[in-house]
Design a protein around this motif. Structure first.
Motif, PDB file in Angstrom:
ATOM      1  N   VAL A 110       0.909  -1.015   0.447  1.00 40.65           N
ATOM      2  CA  VAL A 110      -0.155  -0.526   0.155  1.00 40.65           C
ATOM      3  C   VAL A 110       0.435   1.266  -0.209  1.00 40.65           C
ATOM      4  O   VAL A 110       1.860   1.356   0.580  1.00 40.65           O
ATOM      5  CB  VAL A 110      -0.835  -0.207   1.172  1.00 40.65           C
ATOM      6  CG1 VAL A 110      -1.897   1.022   0.926  1.00 40.65           C
ATOM      7  CG2 VAL A 110      -2.055  -1.482   0.855  1.00 40.65           C
ATOM      8  N   GLU A 111       0.883   2.338  -0.893  1.00 43.04           N
ATOM      9  CA  GLU A 111       1.215   2.985  -0.617  1.00 43.04           C
ATOM     10  C   GLU A 111       0.011   4.458  -1.060  1.00 43.04           C
ATOM     11  O   GLU A 111      -0.584   4.410  -1.426  1.00 43.04           O
ATOM     12  CB  GLU A 111       1.984   3.622  -2.045  1.00 43.04           C
ATOM     13  CG  GLU A 111       2.823   2.351  -2.064  1.00 43.04           C
ATOM     14  CD  GLU A 111       4.302   2.477  -3.320  1.00 43.04           C
ATOM     15  OE1 GLU A 111       3.914   2.857  -4.702  1.00 43.04           O
ATOM     16  OE2 GLU A 111       4.922   1.840  -3.739  1.00 43.04           O
ATOM     17  N   ASN A 112       0.922   5.639  -0.365  1.00 42.56           N
ATOM     18  CA  ASN A 112       0.154   6.968  -0.336  1.00 42.56           C
ATOM     19  C   ASN A 112      -1.174   7.155   0.128  1.00 42.56           C
ATOM     20  O   ASN A 112      -1.946   7.665  -0.437  1.00 42.56           O
ATOM     21  CB  ASN A 112       0.233   7.557  -1.469  1.00 42.56           C
ATOM     22  CG  ASN A 112       2.047   7.999  -2.559  1.00 42.56           C
ATOM     23  OD1 ASN A 112       2.760   8.055  -1.858  1.00 42.56           O
ATOM     24  ND2 ASN A 112       1.232   7.474  -3.522  1.00 42.56           N
ATOM     25  N   ASP A 113      -1.946   5.735   1.431  1.00 43.21           N
ATOM     26  CA  ASP A 113      -2.830   6.019   1.897  1.00 43.21           C
ATOM     27  C   ASP A 113      -2.716   6.138   3.164  1.00 43.21           C
ATOM     28  O   ASP A 113      -2.825   5.100   4.113  1.00 43.21           O
ATOM     29  CB  ASP A 113      -3.866   4.883   1.399  1.00 43.21           C
ATOM     30  CG  ASP A 113      -5.579   4.929   2.357  1.00 43.21           C
ATOM     31  OD1 ASP A 113      -5.353   5.599   3.054  1.00 43.21           O
ATOM     32  OD2 ASP A 113      -5.740   3.927   1.894  1.00 43.21           O
ATOM     33  N   PRO A 114      -2.844   7.122   4.159  1.00 39.90           N
ATOM     34  CA  PRO A 114      -2.527   7.509   5.263  1.00 39.90           C
ATOM     35  C   PRO A 114      -3.634   6.548   6.055  1.00 39.90           C
ATOM     36  O   PRO A 114      -3.541   6.329   7.563  1.00 39.90           O
ATOM     37  CB  PRO A 114      -2.484   8.581   5.904  1.00 39.90           C
ATOM     38  CG  PRO A 114      -3.099   9.791   4.634  1.00 39.90           C
ATOM     39  CD  PRO A 114      -2.955   8.919   3.500  1.00 39.90           C
ATOM     40  N   ASN A 115      -4.828   6.707   5.771  1.00 41.91           N
ATOM     41  CA  ASN A 115      -6.367   5.096   6.745  1.00 41.91           C
ATOM     42  C   ASN A 115      -5.447   4.245   6.439  1.00 41.91           C
ATOM     43  O   ASN A 115      -6.683   3.579   7.419  1.00 41.91           O
ATOM     44  CB  ASN A 115      -7.393   5.727   5.657  1.00 41.91           C
ATOM     45  CG  ASN A 115      -7.207   7.708   5.640  1.00 41.91           C
ATOM     46  OD1 ASN A 115      -7.041   8.306   6.652  1.00 41.91           O
ATOM     47  ND2 ASN A 115      -8.005   8.531   4.662  1.00 41.91           N
ATOM     48  N   TYR A 116      -5.327   3.702   6.199  1.00 42.09           N
ATOM     49  CA  TYR A 116      -5.074   2.285   5.429  1.00 42.09           C
ATOM     50  C   TYR A 116      -4.750   1.369   7.150  1.00 42.09           C
ATOM     51  O   TYR A 116      -3.241   2.215   7.743  1.00 42.09           O
ATOM     52  CB  TYR A 116      -3.986   1.779   4.663  1.00 42.09           C
ATOM     53  CG  TYR A 116      -3.383   0.531   4.453  1.00 42.09           C
ATOM     54  CD1 TYR A 116      -4.658  -0.472   4.398  1.00 42.09           C
ATOM     55  CD2 TYR A 116      -2.364  -0.332   4.520  1.00 42.09           C
ATOM     56  CE1 TYR A 116      -3.886  -2.125   4.365  1.00 42.09           C
ATOM     57  CE2 TYR A 116      -2.082  -1.499   5.305  1.00 42.09           C
ATOM     58  CZ  TYR A 116      -2.887  -2.904   4.734  1.00 42.09           C
ATOM     59  OH  TYR A 116      -2.468  -3.555   4.622  1.00 42.09           O
ATOM     60  N   LYS A 117      -4.651   0.428   7.655  1.00 39.33           N
ATOM     61  CA  LYS A 117      -4.620  -0.138   8.466  1.00 39.33           C
ATOM     62  C   LYS A 117      -4.152  -1.701   8.468  1.00 39.33           C
ATOM     63  O   LYS A 117      -3.098  -2.272   9.382  1.00 39.33           O
ATOM     64  CB  LYS A 117      -5.917   0.156   9.757  1.00 39.33           C
ATOM     65  CG  LYS A 117      -5.454  -0.396  11.064  1.00 39.33           C
ATOM     66  CD  LYS A 117      -4.425   0.462  11.648  1.00 39.33           C
ATOM     67  CE  LYS A 117      -3.990   0.077  13.334  1.00 39.33           C
ATOM     68  NZ  LYS A 117      -2.393   0.630  13.593  1.00 39.33           N
ATOM     69  N   PHE A 118      -5.024  -2.762   7.690  1.00 40.92           N
ATOM     70  CA  PHE A 118      -4.445  -3.657   7.477  1.00 40.92           C
ATOM     71  C   PHE A 118      -5.690  -4.034   6.735  1.00 40.92           C
ATOM     72  O   PHE A 118      -6.007  -4.157   6.154  1.00 40.92           O
ATOM     73  CB  PHE A 118      -4.433  -4.528   9.488  1.00 40.92           C
ATOM     74  CG  PHE A 118      -6.707  -4.953   9.501  1.00 40.92           C
ATOM     75  CD1 PHE A 118      -7.477  -5.467   9.063  1.00 40.92           C
ATOM     76  CD2 PHE A 118      -6.954  -3.746  10.150  1.00 40.92           C
ATOM     77  CE1 PHE A 118      -8.571  -5.418   9.451  1.00 40.92           C
ATOM     78  CE2 PHE A 118      -8.483  -3.920  10.386  1.00 40.92           C
ATOM     79  CZ  PHE A 118      -9.149  -4.414  10.261  1.00 40.92           C
TER      80      PHE A 118
END
Length: 252
Positions: free
Chosen positions: A75-83
């Protein structure tokens, strides 16, 4: 009086020139600042990226014996991604493929050996979630497992019957397969190799018939079996002539 007017005119020209120059410098500086600000905004606006291995919408072709494999996520450029979570969609509704998350960057998928009479397919789905457990986006790939294929035939003569003279000889059996296999026969039927994977050639050597008398032929069978499925097999009969009869004699 004229001298004073000329002087005032010169001073006016100098003041106007100075004002124009300052105005140009301010414009250039303002444009530079706006350009720098625009570049910074573009860099921050890079779109999020979600990639998987095997690739999105690709097909992973698996042989009938099954396999144990690993996949990866990025995953790149997504601060909301967690798991992420991984799951399987199987139209046949049979537990022939299992998935397991290894860590936050990889997963494992295990395919059982196939005993089916046809190819089978499943979809592995990776869900990318935010910190609240809500799905952001999903990616997937197809796992296609081939049915087992195994066939064997004699290189010469009858396809399923190997015939040797009383004195013996050497011939070959051709194997066509998409899996691993083994071959068995009577001890007097010498074979090389006795196992293989995929297409292969078995060299068969038979010594002279030890029954040194007429009317005593011998028979045996060669059996080629798929390693993962004993019901998947091919059989070839082996026949060796006895000692030739003397002129004027018969076996009756």
């Amino acid at each position: 009086m004229k001298k004073m007017n000329v002087l005032h005119l010169c001073i006016g020209v100098l003041v106007l020139f100075f004002m124009v120059s300052c105005s140009k410098d301010d414009t250039i500086e303002t444009e530079t600042i706006e350009l720098e600000q625009t570049t910074t905004v573009d860099a921050k606006a890079a779109a999020p990226s979600y990639t998987i291995t095997p690739a999105q919408q690709s097909t992973d072709l698996i042989g009938p014996e099954g396999a144990d494999k690993f996949g990866a996520v990025r995953v790149e450029n997504d601060p909301n991604y967690k798991f992420f979570q991984v799951r399987v969609l199987d139209a046949q509704n049979k537990p022939w493929i299992s998935v397991l998350k290894v860590n936050n960057f990889s997963f494992r998928y295990t395919i059982d050996a196939s005993l089916e009479a046809a190819d089978r397919n499943a979809i592995v789905i990776i869900d990318f979630n935010n910190k609240d457990g809500q799905r952001i986006v999903s990616r997937s790939f197809v796992v296609r497992q081939e049915k087992s294929e195994l066939a064997a035939r004699c290189e010469t003569g009858s396809p399923q019957k190997l015939i040797a003279s009383f004195y013996g000889g050497t011939t070959r059996v051709l194997v066509t397969s998409n899996t691993s296999w083994r071959v068995t026969a009577a001890p007097w039927v010498n074979m090389s190799p006795t196992s293989g994977t995929g297409d292969g050639i078995i060299t068969v050597s038979i010594a002279q018939n030890p029954e040194n008398r007429p009317c005593h032929p011998r028979t045996a069978g060669m059996t080629i079996v798929a390693n993962h499925d004993s019901s998947q097999k091919e059989s070839i009969s082996v026949y060796q002539f006895s000692k030739p009869l003397e002129p004027g004699h018969s076996c009756h």
